[in-house]
Design a protein around this motif. Structure first.
Motif, PDB file in Angstrom:
ATOM      1  N   LEU A   1       0.826  -1.208   0.000  1.00 12.39           N
ATOM      2  CA  LEU A   1       0.000   0.000   0.000  1.00 12.39           C
ATOM      3  C   LEU A   1       0.862   1.261   0.000  1.00 12.39           C
ATOM      4  O   LEU A   1       0.547   2.244  -0.686  1.00 12.39           O
ATOM      5  CB  LEU A   1      -0.929  -0.003   1.226  1.00 12.39           C
ATOM      6  N   LEU A   2       1.955   1.240   0.752  1.00 13.10           N
ATOM      7  CA  LEU A   2       2.850   2.392   0.780  1.00 13.10           C
ATOM      8  C   LEU A   2       3.521   2.617  -0.574  1.00 13.10           C
ATOM      9  O   LEU A   2       3.675   3.756  -1.030  1.00 13.10           O
ATOM     10  CB  LEU A   2       3.923   2.199   1.856  1.00 13.10           C
ATOM     11  N   VAL A   3       3.901   1.514  -1.216  1.00 13.13           N
ATOM     12  CA  VAL A   3       4.523   1.615  -2.540  1.00 13.13           C
ATOM     13  C   VAL A   3       3.551   2.235  -3.540  1.00 13.13           C
ATOM     14  O   VAL A   3       3.914   3.119  -4.334  1.00 13.13           O
ATOM     15  CB  VAL A   3       4.994   0.223  -3.016  1.00 13.13           C
ATOM     16  N   ILE A   4       2.307   1.780  -3.502  1.00 16.11           N
ATOM     17  CA  ILE A   4       1.294   2.327  -4.416  1.00 16.11           C
ATOM     18  C   ILE A   4       1.018   3.792  -4.092  1.00 16.11           C
ATOM     19  O   ILE A   4       0.871   4.628  -4.994  1.00 16.11           O
ATOM     20  CB  ILE A   4       0.001   1.491  -4.333  1.00 16.11           C
TER      21      ILE A   4
ATOM     22  N   GLN B   1      11.561   6.053   2.195  1.00  8.85           N
ATOM     23  CA  GLN B   1      11.485   5.315   0.942  1.00  8.85           C
ATOM     24  C   GLN B   1      10.717   4.001   1.159  1.00  8.85           C
ATOM     25  O   GLN B   1      11.260   3.047   1.723  1.00  8.85           O
ATOM     26  CB  GLN B   1      12.885   5.023   0.407  1.00  8.85           C
ATOM     27  N   PRO B   2       9.461   3.918   0.717  1.00 12.19           N
ATOM     28  CA  PRO B   2       8.642   2.723   0.956  1.00 12.19           C
ATOM     29  C   PRO B   2       9.212   1.435   0.365  1.00 12.19           C
ATOM     30  O   PRO B   2       8.922   0.350   0.859  1.00 12.19           O
ATOM     31  CB  PRO B   2       7.301   3.087   0.289  1.00 12.19           C
ATOM     32  N   SER B   3      10.008   1.539  -0.687  1.00  9.17           N
ATOM     33  CA  SER B   3      10.573   0.332  -1.281  1.00  9.17           C
ATOM     34  C   SER B   3      11.490  -0.404  -0.307  1.00  9.17           C
ATOM     35  O   SER B   3      11.666  -1.624  -0.399  1.00  9.17           O
ATOM     36  CB  SER B   3      11.338   0.670  -2.562  1.00  9.17           C
TER      37      SER B   3
ATOM     38  N   LEU C   1       5.539 -10.247  -8.626  1.00  6.82           N
ATOM     39  CA  LEU C   1       4.462  -9.262  -8.520  1.00  6.82           C
ATOM     40  C   LEU C   1       4.891  -8.085  -7.646  1.00  6.82           C
ATOM     41  O   LEU C   1       4.644  -6.919  -7.995  1.00  6.82           O
ATOM     42  CB  LEU C   1       3.208  -9.919  -7.951  1.00  6.82           C
ATOM     43  N   THR C   2       5.539  -8.377  -6.531  1.00  5.97           N
ATOM     44  CA  THR C   2       6.019  -7.314  -5.650  1.00  5.97           C
ATOM     45  C   THR C   2       7.034  -6.432  -6.364  1.00  5.97           C
ATOM     46  O   THR C   2       6.978  -5.194  -6.284  1.00  5.97           O
ATOM     47  CB  THR C   2       6.658  -7.916  -4.385  1.00  5.97           C
ATOM     48  N   ALA C   3       7.961  -7.082  -7.074  1.00  3.85           N
ATOM     49  CA  ALA C   3       8.969  -6.329  -7.828  1.00  3.85           C
ATOM     50  C   ALA C   3       8.312  -5.457  -8.898  1.00  3.85           C
ATOM     51  O   ALA C   3       8.714  -4.304  -9.106  1.00  3.85           O
ATOM     52  CB  ALA C   3       9.967  -7.294  -8.461  1.00  3.85           C
ATOM     53  N   PHE C   4       7.302  -6.003  -9.564  1.00  2.78           N
ATOM     54  CA  PHE C   4       6.608  -5.240 -10.607  1.00  2.78           C
ATOM     55  C   PHE C   4       5.914  -4.016 -10.022  1.00  2.78           C
ATOM     56  O   PHE C   4       5.960  -2.927 -10.600  1.00  2.78           O
ATOM     57  CB  PHE C   4       5.592  -6.123 -11.315  1.00  2.78           C
ATOM     58  N   LEU C   5       5.259  -4.172  -8.869  1.00  2.11           N
ATOM     59  CA  LEU C   5       4.567  -3.039  -8.238  1.00  2.11           C
ATOM     60  C   LEU C   5       5.555  -1.954  -7.816  1.00  2.11           C
ATOM     61  O   LEU C   5       5.278  -0.759  -7.957  1.00  2.11           O
ATOM     62  CB  LEU C   5       3.756  -3.529  -7.037  1.00  2.11           C
TER      63      LEU C   5
ATOM     64  N   THR D   1      15.673  -1.522  -7.284  1.00  2.79           N
ATOM     65  CA  THR D   1      15.080  -2.132  -6.093  1.00  2.79           C
ATOM     66  C   THR D   1      14.188  -3.311  -6.466  1.00  2.79           C
ATOM     67  O   THR D   1      14.143  -4.318  -5.752  1.00  2.79           O
ATOM     68  CB  THR D   1      14.263  -1.087  -5.307  1.00  2.79           C
ATOM     69  N   ALA D   2      13.494  -3.202  -7.596  1.00  4.28           N
ATOM     70  CA  ALA D   2      12.666  -4.314  -8.069  1.00  4.28           C
ATOM     71  C   ALA D   2      13.526  -5.541  -8.347  1.00  4.28           C
ATOM     72  O   ALA D   2      13.148  -6.673  -7.999  1.00  4.28           O
ATOM     73  CB  ALA D   2      11.909  -3.896  -9.327  1.00  4.28           C
ATOM     74  N   ILE D   3      14.693  -5.337  -8.944  1.00  2.00           N
ATOM     75  CA  ILE D   3      15.609  -6.453  -9.215  1.00  2.00           C
ATOM     76  C   ILE D   3      16.092  -7.073  -7.913  1.00  2.00           C
ATOM     77  O   ILE D   3      16.161  -8.299  -7.773  1.00  2.00           O
ATOM     78  CB  ILE D   3      16.795  -5.965 -10.062  1.00  2.00           C
TER      79      ILE D   3
END
Length: 400
Positions: A105-108, A132-134, A172-176, A186-188
């Motif tokens: 939710l924080l990332v979004i 930084q939410p990530s 999915l988390t990485a994609f978001l 960070t996604a990687i």
């Protein structure tokens, strides 16, 4: 009671019985990894010394000294480490589902309420610090994925869909994170953490390992294809520009190659023993982000190859202590959590140094414990505290 309900109850039973699963063994002394604590303190102290060296020039340019802020950040990080080391990781694991959902939710929310810094909206301004939410997402994955694997029990190794579901959740988390914060690096890292935990947890990981090495083998052909495509490409996408810069930094200095070239100049001018602490020329407003992503270049310039080896050696020893804790963890849950922490630190260190050495395209990845920043250091300290808590529950067998 249906067969599915029985499986769920059995899985829950396994989870609640995790704590103390090795406490019932032969009496022994509680172990605590002081070596891990020592290397964390050494890395933090090394980072503070380098931060003072890099930011000393800026003290003459602006009022105040960013080094003082970094001292407060490190002090807060040590408090977080101590607190985290005293919280039973089983309790953290039970709340990991809420942490994971909250992090998503924080990332979004970052897309809508985040602060734009240097063209990227990845931070939420809390007034006293930019959050930084990530970074929350990294910790959430490290805690939540091991819980899911542990709850699956033997099914994780028997059914092909089980690892695929875990990897799918990580993807999915990485994609978001990539979609809503535009933070590919960070996604990687998040997907890499998930991938390593799945490989370690699976009893027959040959297929996954083969897939990994196949991906590595494909790197050079992909590089040749990218080179042929992007050398003739004309695009305003900053990712395209980064690839062009990586392929030919001299030609595309205005697009980012300047930072790459200055970093390489700093490394080359350091030689074997460096120019001496505080004597860097590149930090005098020449090298962009000298205190953040490119601080390893300043280490090489001031302390030379010897200093770079010492810093790398500290990271290797840190990873060794995490490996030791994972190998001797009191249960599977604790082992997988430490594997996640190990993966996070290892991937981030490798990527940061690879960027500085221009092995891969530039991306915003900090060097753990050394680069400036608040959020990343605090969550790293929390992870170290969790690892110390797990080490504190290892039974040190008495010699007979």
């Amino acid at each position: 009671m249906t067969h599915r309900q029985e499986n769920v109850r059995a899985a829950r039973g396994r989870f609640h019985l995790l704590r103390g699963s090795r406490k019932d063994e032969a009496a022994g002394a509680d172990y605590f990894d002081y070596n891990l604590l020592a290397v964390v303190i050494l890395l933090t102290a090394f980072g503070l010394v380098m931060q003072y060296s890099v930011t000393a020039y800026s003290m003459l340019q602006v009022k105040g000294h960013p080094f003082m802020k970094q001292i407060l950040v490190c002090a807060g990080g040590m408090v977080i480490l101590i607190v985290a080391s005293r919280i039973d990781y089983h309790g953290l694991a039970k709340g990991s589902g809420l942490l994971f959902a909250g992090s998503i939710l924080l990332v979004i929310a970052t897309r809508f309420i985040g602060k734009n810094v240097n063209g990227a909206t990845r931070w939420i301004d809390l007034g006293f610090i930019q959050f930084q939410p990530s970074e929350v997402a990294k910790l959430a994955v490290i805690l939540y994925i091991p819980v899911l694997i542990t709850m699956m029990g033997t099914k994780f190794g028997k059914y092909k869909r089980a690892p695929a579901r875990i990897l799918g959740l990580g993807l999915l988390t990485a994609f978001l994170v990539y979609k809503f914060t535009d933070n590919l690096s960070t996604a990687i890292i998040i997907f890499g953490i998930c991938f390593v935990m799945v490989i370690v947890a699976h009893p027959h990981p040959r297929g996954l390992v083969a897939l990994f090495f196949a991906a590595l083998a494909a790197v050079y052909p992909v590089y040749l294809v990218l080179k042929s495509i992007f050398q003739t490409a004309s695009s305003t996408s900053f990712r395209y520009r980064r690839i062009l810069t990586w392929l030919n930094p001299e030609k595309y200095q205005k697009e980012g190659g300047y930072q790459v070239m200055q970093g390489l100049y700093a490394i080359g001018s350091g030689g074997l023993f460096g120019k001496g602490l505080g004597n860097s020329a590149q930090k005098l407003g020449v090298l962009p982000e000298a205190e953040n992503d490119m601080i390893f270049a300043i280490v090489c310039e001031e302390l030379g190859l010897v200093g770079a080896f010492i810093l790398t050696g500290l990271f290797i020893y840190l990873l060794y202590r995490l490996f030791f804790i994972a190998l001797n963890a009191p249960d599977r849950l604790g082992a997988l959590i430490v594997v996640g922490i190990f993966s996070h630190v290892a991937i981030q260190v490798v990527l940061n140094i690879a960027v500085v050495l221009s092995i891969i395209p530039t991306t915003g990845i900090t060097l753990p414990f050394v680069s400036s920043g608040g959020t990343s250091l605090w969550f790293l300290m929390a992870e170290m505290g969790i690892a110390l808590n797990i080490s504190g529950q290892i039974i040190e067998r008495k010699k007979s």
